[in-house]
Motif scaffolding. Structure first.
Motif, PDB file in Angstrom:
ATOM      1  N   UNK A  97       0.819  -1.203   0.000  1.00 44.10           N
ATOM      2  CA  UNK A  97       0.000   0.000   0.000  1.00 44.10           C
ATOM      3  C   UNK A  97       0.855   1.256   0.000  1.00 44.10           C
ATOM      4  N   UNK A  98       1.188   1.768  -1.171  1.00 49.19           N
ATOM      5  CA  UNK A  98       1.913   3.048  -1.225  1.00 49.19           C
ATOM      6  C   UNK A  98       1.021   4.166  -0.715  1.00 49.19           C
ATOM      7  N   UNK A  99       1.637   5.227  -0.269  1.00 47.34           N
ATOM      8  CA  UNK A  99       0.878   6.366   0.269  1.00 47.34           C
ATOM      9  C   UNK A  99       1.189   7.627  -0.525  1.00 47.34           C
ATOM     10  N   UNK A 100       0.334   8.616  -0.334  1.00 47.82           N
ATOM     11  CA  UNK A 100       0.536   9.926  -0.944  1.00 47.82           C
ATOM     12  C   UNK A 100      -0.059  10.965  -0.004  1.00 47.82           C
ATOM     13  N   UNK A 101       0.457  12.190  -0.027  1.00 51.95           N
ATOM     14  CA  UNK A 101      -0.072  13.238   0.869  1.00 51.95           C
ATOM     15  C   UNK A 101      -1.571  13.465   0.658  1.00 51.95           C
ATOM     16  N   UNK A 102      -2.268  13.762   1.733  1.00 53.67           N
ATOM     17  CA  UNK A 102      -3.676  14.105   1.626  1.00 53.67           C
ATOM     18  C   UNK A 102      -3.799  15.439   0.891  1.00 53.67           C
ATOM     19  N   UNK A 103      -4.762  15.552   0.023  1.00 54.29           N
ATOM     20  CA  UNK A 103      -4.906  16.746  -0.814  1.00 54.29           C
ATOM     21  C   UNK A 103      -5.949  17.705  -0.251  1.00 54.29           C
ATOM     22  N   UNK A 104      -5.919  18.911  -0.746  1.00 60.47           N
ATOM     23  CA  UNK A 104      -6.952  19.872  -0.356  1.00 60.47           C
ATOM     24  C   UNK A 104      -8.342  19.383  -0.751  1.00 60.47           C
ATOM     25  N   UNK A 105      -8.445  18.735  -1.890  1.00 61.19           N
ATOM     26  CA  UNK A 105      -9.743  18.204  -2.322  1.00 61.19           C
ATOM     27  C   UNK A 105     -10.278  17.203  -1.307  1.00 61.19           C
ATOM     28  N   UNK A 106      -9.407  16.393  -0.751  1.00 64.11           N
ATOM     29  CA  UNK A 106      -9.836  15.409   0.250  1.00 64.11           C
ATOM     30  C   UNK A 106     -10.172  16.082   1.575  1.00 64.11           C
ATOM     31  N   UNK A 107      -9.423  17.088   1.945  1.00 64.33           N
ATOM     32  CA  UNK A 107      -9.738  17.845   3.161  1.00 64.33           C
ATOM     33  C   UNK A 107     -11.077  18.575   3.009  1.00 64.33           C
ATOM     34  N   UNK A 108     -11.338  19.077   1.839  1.00 64.70           N
ATOM     35  CA  UNK A 108     -12.601  19.733   1.515  1.00 64.70           C
ATOM     36  C   UNK A 108     -13.774  18.764   1.673  1.00 64.70           C
TER      37      UNK A 108
ATOM     38  N   UNK B 266     -17.818  24.954  -7.413  1.00 64.38           N
ATOM     39  CA  UNK B 266     -16.840  26.034  -7.330  1.00 64.38           C
ATOM     40  C   UNK B 266     -17.209  27.021  -6.234  1.00 64.38           C
ATOM     41  N   UNK B 267     -18.497  27.317  -6.074  1.00 63.15           N
ATOM     42  CA  UNK B 267     -18.940  28.234  -5.016  1.00 63.15           C
ATOM     43  C   UNK B 267     -18.610  27.662  -3.644  1.00 63.15           C
ATOM     44  N   UNK B 268     -18.839  26.358  -3.461  1.00 66.41           N
ATOM     45  CA  UNK B 268     -18.515  25.728  -2.184  1.00 66.41           C
ATOM     46  C   UNK B 268     -17.007  25.754  -1.930  1.00 66.41           C
ATOM     47  N   UNK B 269     -16.257  25.479  -2.975  1.00 66.43           N
ATOM     48  CA  UNK B 269     -14.794  25.486  -2.835  1.00 66.43           C
ATOM     49  C   UNK B 269     -14.289  26.873  -2.427  1.00 66.43           C
ATOM     50  N   UNK B 270     -14.805  27.916  -3.054  1.00 63.37           N
ATOM     51  CA  UNK B 270     -14.378  29.269  -2.736  1.00 63.37           C
ATOM     52  C   UNK B 270     -14.723  29.638  -1.300  1.00 63.37           C
ATOM     53  N   UNK B 271     -15.890  29.213  -0.830  1.00 69.89           N
ATOM     54  CA  UNK B 271     -16.244  29.486   0.568  1.00 69.89           C
ATOM     55  C   UNK B 271     -15.325  28.715   1.506  1.00 69.89           C
ATOM     56  N   UNK B 272     -14.977  27.486   1.109  1.00 66.59           N
ATOM     57  CA  UNK B 272     -14.086  26.683   1.939  1.00 66.59           C
ATOM     58  C   UNK B 272     -12.720  27.366   2.065  1.00 66.59           C
ATOM     59  N   UNK B 273     -12.213  27.874   0.981  1.00 62.06           N
ATOM     60  CA  UNK B 273     -10.924  28.575   1.001  1.00 62.06           C
ATOM     61  C   UNK B 273     -11.040  29.840   1.847  1.00 62.06           C
ATOM     62  N   UNK B 274     -12.116  30.607   1.650  1.00 63.07           N
ATOM     63  CA  UNK B 274     -12.303  31.839   2.420  1.00 63.07           C
ATOM     64  C   UNK B 274     -12.424  31.558   3.911  1.00 63.07           C
ATOM     65  N   UNK B 275     -13.019  30.410   4.257  1.00 58.92           N
ATOM     66  CA  UNK B 275     -13.198  30.061   5.665  1.00 58.92           C
ATOM     67  C   UNK B 275     -11.935  29.562   6.332  1.00 58.92           C
ATOM     68  N   UNK B 276     -10.892  29.286   5.535  1.00 61.33           N
ATOM     69  CA  UNK B 276      -9.635  28.838   6.124  1.00 61.33           C
ATOM     70  C   UNK B 276      -9.260  27.405   5.818  1.00 61.33           C
ATOM     71  N   UNK B 277      -9.946  26.790   4.840  1.00 54.09           N
ATOM     72  CA  UNK B 277      -9.659  25.397   4.442  1.00 54.09           C
ATOM     73  C   UNK B 277      -9.753  24.447   5.632  1.00 54.09           C
ATOM     74  N   UNK B 278     -10.848  24.535   6.354  1.00 60.80           N
ATOM     75  CA  UNK B 278     -10.996  23.743   7.570  1.00 60.80           C
ATOM     76  C   UNK B 278     -11.496  22.332   7.295  1.00 60.80           C
ATOM     77  N   UNK B 279     -10.825  21.333   7.873  1.00 62.75           N
ATOM     78  CA  UNK B 279     -11.417  20.010   7.997  1.00 62.75           C
ATOM     79  C   UNK B 279     -12.538  20.135   9.025  1.00 62.75           C
ATOM     80  N   UNK B 280     -13.685  19.560   8.733  1.00 59.07           N
ATOM     81  CA  UNK B 280     -14.824  19.696   9.642  1.00 59.07           C
ATOM     82  C   UNK B 280     -15.634  20.952   9.390  1.00 59.07           C
TER      83      UNK B 280
END
Length: 355
Positions: A102-113, A310-324
């Motif tokens: 099982x190789x791994x890769x860094x978690x992405x912003x898309x996954x955190x979103x 895209x609207x949700x993504x922009x709000x997520x970025x504006x909010x601080x890219x929060x998990x949760x």
């Protein structure tokens, strides 16, 4: 008597299922002749403004839709959510496959979103608040999304599968759930993995169109037989596994229409009480006259879903890219970003430190 199909078994096993064999009669064809004018007001517009028939999705749910009110968490549930949130925030790498090695890769912003507050709560509820199981399943879905290539499915790649309109998102139910119609009789391709990918793609896009306060969709399936091949038992089991494992609590309502094997049973469910007539296809008892023209529908549907995403993504970025992050906030609801509270606490602490 005919046996239930694999697709019907899939629907019946996941979510609330309402059998409907009486609306407009069980022999009504899927594509109904246009004989009257639908009622589409300025409050009920389509993507392209088309009427009589409409050709593209509705932009919004009814203005009076009433999303279910989520229950208040108990102290124990809040503790388990906080623990799961802390764990999810700690993930920096994830496996790229469920197979060994099982190789791994860094978690992405898309996954955190994707890791919203409501997402984590859906997995906790689905596991009956078993924290260990919920943690394993959330991470398992992230790995599955990588392995299955969910983010890589494009409108161009999926387009051929939907050329006959065998799956259509159109309208919203009384609770604001976007309606996804499945029409097996319009099957246009041979059985393949791409048919499953098609359903996953449509689920993802339909989720994009959920309004504030709504977490799940309404699936309406017309089981009228047609020339196309019905889903195999294996496909049915695969779809059921995907829905139950990777889309927990996403199917809020399942309505099955024209089911031959229940014709002798009595059902008095009026779909017009579950989906406003102005949002419900005429072939299901509603007032909507819809004609599927692939180029017009496919372009409008995907552009609308992309716009909402895209609207949700922009709000997520504006909010601080929060998990949760709050899905209500991301969808433009009344809630503020979960980061807003943390920022206010930090500002207060900084001010006190300077005093």
């Amino acid at each position: 008597m005919a046996e239930p199909t694999a697709l019907h078994q899939t629907l019946e096993s996941n979510g609330t299922i309402d059998h409907d064999s009486s609306i407009n009669g069980s022999t009504l064809p899927l594509k109904t002749a246009i004989t009257s004018t639908s009622t589409h007001t300025p409050e009920n517009p389509t993507c392209d403004g088309s009427t009589n028939p409409i050709l593209t999705p509705f932009l919004f749910p009814p203005s009076n839709y009433k999303p279910p009110i989520p229950p208040t968490l108990t102290p124990d549930q809040q503790t388990k959510y906080t623990t799961l949130l802390t764990t999810a925030k700690s993930w920096t790498v994830l496996p790229t496959t469920s197979k060994s090695p099982t190789p791994t890769a860094p978690i992405t912003d898309t996954e955190r979103f994707w890791l919203t507050r409501e997402c984590l709560l859906r997995y906790l509820r689905a596991t009956k608040w078993n924290l260990a199981q919920a943690t394993t399943r959330v991470q398992g879905t992230l790995v599955w999304r990588r392995e299955y290539g969910v983010e890589g499915f494009t409108p161009e790649y999926i387009s051929h599968e939907n050329e006959t309109g065998k799956q259509v998102q159109l309208g919203f139910d009384i609770n604001g759930r976007p309606c996804l119609y499945l029409n097996p009789a319009k099957q246009n391709t041979e059985r393949s993995e791409k048919q499953i990918q098609h359903l996953v793609f449509m689920m993802e896009r339909t989720i994009d169109l959920m309004p504030p306060g709504v977490e799940n969709l309404a699936m309406l399936c017309n089981m009228k037989q047609g020339a196309g091949k019905q889903p195999s038992p294996g496909q049915g089991r695969q779809v059921l596994g995907i829905l139950q494992t990777h889309y927990p609590e996403r199917l809020g309502r399942a309505l099955v229409h024209n089911v031959p094997w229940v014709e002798k049973m009595k059902f008095d469910e009026d779909l017009r009480k579950l989906v406003p007539p102005g949002q419900l296809l005429k072939s299901y008892g509603g007032d909507v006259e819809f004609e599927y023209r692939h180029e017009a529908y496919w372009k409008a549907f995907n552009e609308l879903a992309e716009k909402r995403h895209k609207e949700r993504w922009e709000r997520w970025v504006q909010g601080g890219k929060n998990v949760g992050e709050s899905e209500n906030y991301l969808r433009g609801g009344v809630e503020v970003s979960v980061g807003a509270g943390a920022e206010a606490i930090k500002e207060t602490a900084d001010a006190n430190a300077k005093a």
